[in-house]
Design a protein around this motif. Structure first.
Motif, PDB file in Angstrom:
ATOM      1  N   VAL A  29       0.855  -1.200   0.000  1.00  0.00           N
ATOM      2  CA  VAL A  29       0.000   0.000   0.000  1.00  0.00           C
ATOM      3  C   VAL A  29       0.885   1.242   0.000  1.00  0.00           C
ATOM      4  N   LEU A  30       1.331   1.600  -1.196  1.00  0.00           N
ATOM      5  CA  LEU A  30       2.199   2.773  -1.360  1.00  0.00           C
ATOM      6  C   LEU A  30       1.405   4.030  -1.691  1.00  0.00           C
ATOM      7  N   SER A  31       0.260   3.884  -2.321  1.00  0.00           N
ATOM      8  CA  SER A  31      -0.480   5.027  -2.860  1.00  0.00           C
ATOM      9  C   SER A  31      -1.951   4.929  -2.501  1.00  0.00           C
ATOM     10  N   PRO A  32      -2.702   6.028  -2.654  1.00  0.00           N
ATOM     11  CA  PRO A  32      -4.160   5.930  -2.483  1.00  0.00           C
ATOM     12  C   PRO A  32      -4.789   4.924  -3.441  1.00  0.00           C
ATOM     13  N   GLN A  33      -4.223   4.797  -4.652  1.00  0.00           N
ATOM     14  CA  GLN A  33      -4.756   3.821  -5.601  1.00  0.00           C
ATOM     15  C   GLN A  33      -4.561   2.395  -5.076  1.00  0.00           C
ATOM     16  N   THR A  73      -7.542  -0.383  -4.137  1.00  0.00           N
ATOM     17  CA  THR A  73      -7.543  -1.752  -4.666  1.00  0.00           C
ATOM     18  C   THR A  73      -7.592  -2.782  -3.543  1.00  0.00           C
ATOM     19  N   LEU A  74      -6.767  -2.596  -2.509  1.00  0.00           N
ATOM     20  CA  LEU A  74      -6.745  -3.529  -1.382  1.00  0.00           C
ATOM     21  C   LEU A  74      -8.095  -3.561  -0.671  1.00  0.00           C
ATOM     22  N   ALA A  75      -8.702  -2.383  -0.503  1.00  0.00           N
ATOM     23  CA  ALA A  75     -10.006  -2.325   0.150  1.00  0.00           C
ATOM     24  C   ALA A  75     -11.062  -3.032  -0.692  1.00  0.00           C
ATOM     25  N   ARG A  76     -11.039  -2.812  -1.990  1.00  0.00           N
ATOM     26  CA  ARG A  76     -12.024  -3.435  -2.881  1.00  0.00           C
ATOM     27  C   ARG A  76     -11.871  -4.952  -2.924  1.00  0.00           C
ATOM     28  N   GLU A  77     -10.619  -5.422  -2.860  1.00  0.00           N
ATOM     29  CA  GLU A  77     -10.351  -6.862  -2.917  1.00  0.00           C
ATOM     30  C   GLU A  77     -10.541  -7.544  -1.567  1.00  0.00           C
ATOM     31  N   ALA A  85       7.113   8.364   3.847  1.00  0.00           N
ATOM     32  CA  ALA A  85       8.162   8.241   2.837  1.00  0.00           C
ATOM     33  C   ALA A  85       7.692   7.419   1.643  1.00  0.00           C
ATOM     34  N   LYS A  86       7.099   6.266   1.888  1.00  0.00           N
ATOM     35  CA  LYS A  86       6.744   5.377   0.775  1.00  0.00           C
ATOM     36  C   LYS A  86       5.641   5.976  -0.089  1.00  0.00           C
ATOM     37  N   SER A  87       4.830   6.866   0.486  1.00  0.00           N
ATOM     38  CA  SER A  87       3.698   7.434  -0.253  1.00  0.00           C
ATOM     39  C   SER A  87       4.004   8.801  -0.846  1.00  0.00           C
ATOM     40  N   GLY A  88       5.161   9.357  -0.521  1.00  0.00           N
ATOM     41  CA  GLY A  88       5.553  10.626  -1.128  1.00  0.00           C
ATOM     42  C   GLY A  88       5.109  11.856  -0.380  1.00  0.00           C
ATOM     43  N   THR A  97      -0.524  10.365   2.237  1.00  0.00           N
ATOM     44  CA  THR A  97      -0.730   9.490   3.393  1.00  0.00           C
ATOM     45  C   THR A  97      -2.085   9.751   4.035  1.00  0.00           C
ATOM     46  N   MET A  98      -2.478  11.024   4.140  1.00  0.00           N
ATOM     47  CA  MET A  98      -3.795  11.349   4.680  1.00  0.00           C
ATOM     48  C   MET A  98      -4.901  10.802   3.783  1.00  0.00           C
ATOM     49  N   ALA A  99      -4.674  10.775   2.460  1.00  0.00           N
ATOM     50  CA  ALA A  99      -5.663  10.210   1.544  1.00  0.00           C
ATOM     51  C   ALA A  99      -5.816   8.707   1.776  1.00  0.00           C
ATOM     52  N   ILE A 100      -4.698   8.009   1.993  1.00  0.00           N
ATOM     53  CA  ILE A 100      -4.752   6.571   2.286  1.00  0.00           C
ATOM     54  C   ILE A 100      -5.517   6.331   3.581  1.00  0.00           C
ATOM     55  N   ALA A 101      -5.255   7.160   4.598  1.00  0.00           N
ATOM     56  CA  ALA A 101      -5.947   7.012   5.874  1.00  0.00           C
ATOM     57  C   ALA A 101      -7.446   7.247   5.724  1.00  0.00           C
ATOM     58  N   ALA A 102      -7.829   8.167   4.840  1.00  0.00           N
ATOM     59  CA  ALA A 102      -9.256   8.424   4.613  1.00  0.00           C
ATOM     60  C   ALA A 102      -9.924   7.234   3.937  1.00  0.00           C
ATOM     61  N   ILE A 103      -9.230   6.599   2.983  1.00  0.00           N
ATOM     62  CA  ILE A 103      -9.768   5.402   2.341  1.00  0.00           C
ATOM     63  C   ILE A 103      -9.918   4.282   3.367  1.00  0.00           C
TER      64      ILE A 103
END
Length: 369
Positions: free
Chosen positions: A248-252, A256-260, A271-274, A279-285
């Motif tokens: 899980v590097l990106s919001p995309q 995908t992980l959530a959908r699967e 760092a891994k997400s840039g 990172t806040m977008a990933i946390a929101a998902i």
């Protein structure tokens, strides 16, 4: 307020002891410290850090320094550092290089907070928590030594949650080691193995019944990052919660992980997400999908850790704590005032911006190249 200069210095900071991950022992961190200056005189600071070299991902100290000095830094000159979204847009011209991008976005967030006279978390939606449960990472590889370290970290800092690096040795060795560690702290210890992609699906399936019997809290990134269908199959077979880190590097990736339905938990890392914004977008998902979150790290110094802590303060859910162990694992201090740890928790700095200042004499004493 516009950026008028970006400078960077590469440093090497030894660990207090070697830290073995699935790809092998790591004796030190390689980091790039960035300094972003503005035409108003306000400066901000950030850090990009890798474990010794390009082993966790493709970035190295050499590539991070080049990205900051040659490609990304010049793109930011003339930009308003307070407009973090526009800063991210300017950096998209460079492919990848998420660690370097995070360091520069961190410095811009530092400037934005200093200019406004508020902590960085106030610019990320406001503070939700001022301290976070701390997880210590065991990576010696020898159970007896790790039990001693476990007792020391509990006595000194009140830590009871421990990540255990696995995947470098055969499975039988890892399971025997985990079995011994599970008895630590008079049975109060909470363990979370992290395989760093070091197992295949068959190995992980063999491990799961033992992990469940040991009362393991969560299993982090058992499979290669690309094997999302394998993670989903593993999750269906597991009563131990599964955590994605390298997957899980990106919001995309998060979507995908959530959908699967592939994992129960996300490991967040700036760092891994840039940077903080992705990172806040990933946390929101994660919040929308009912997926738990924890904050990991790349063993940054206190400077990078401060950036992580302001994200920790603002993300919707961080019940799984954080493993921001860099300031304790690194042998050298690079801040004028260190990050505070106590009672099993790590505390968010409360000054303007990141709330910390680098000790540049200490930083330059560690410079290489």
């Amino acid at each position: 307020m516009l950026i008028d200069r970006v400078s960077a210095v590469r440093v090497r900071i030894p660990y207090r002891r070697s830290h073995t991950q699935s790809f092998g022992p790591v004796p030190y961190s390689e980091a790039v410290f960035v300094r972003v200056s503005t035409d108003s005189g306000v400066e901000g600071f950030g850090e990009a850090c890798v474990p010794a070299g390009p082993y966790w991902n493709e970035e190295s100290a050499e590539s991070m320094l080049a990205a900051c000095e040659v490609y990304l830094g010049p793109r930011l000159v003339g930009a308003d550092p307070r407009a973090l979204g526009a800063v991210q847009d300017r950096m998209r011209v460079v492919s990848g290089n998420h660690f370097a991008k995070n360091a520069l976005e961190m410095a811009c967030l530092d400037i934005a907070g200093r200019a406004a006279g508020v902590p960085a978390h106030d610019l990320l939606g406001g503070v939700r928590r001022r301290d976070v449960p701390i997880i210590w990472s065991l990576g010696i590889g020898d159970a007896a030594a790790e039990l001693d370290e476990m007792a020391e970290m509990h006595e000194r800092y009140g830590i009871e949650i421990f990540k255990v690096k696995v995947g470098h040795e055969p499975l039988a060795h890892d399971l025997e080691r985990l079995s011994r560690l599970a008895g630590g702290l008079d049975g109060r210890v909470r363990l979370r193995p992290d395989a760093n992609q070091g197992w295949d699906e068959a190995t992980a399936l063999r491990a799961l019944p033992v992990l469940e019997q040991l009362g393991i809290e969560a299993l982090e990134q058992p499979l290669p990052r690309w094997n999302l269908t394998g993670l989903a199959r593993l999750r269906n077979a597991s009563r131990v919660p599964l955590m994605a880190d390298e997957s899980v590097l990106s919001p995309q990736d998060a979507l995908t992980l959530a959908r699967e339905g592939a994992v129960d938990l996300f490991a967040l890392k700036l760092a891994k997400s840039g940077g903080t914004l992705p990172t806040m977008a990933i946390a929101a998902i994660a919040e929308a999908a009912g997926i738990g979150c924890y904050m990991g790290c790349m063993v940054e110094s206190g400077l990078g850790t401060a950036g992580y802590l302001h994200a920790c303060a603002a993300v919707p859910d961080l019940r799984w704590g954080c493993a921001l162990l860099g300031p304790l694992l690194l042998a050298e201090e690079v801040l004028t005032e260190p990050i505070r740890f106590a009672n099993g928790r790590i505390f968010v700095p409360d000054g303007p911006g990141l709330g910390v200042l680098p000790d540049w004499d200490a930083v330059h004493a560690l410079a290489v190249g």
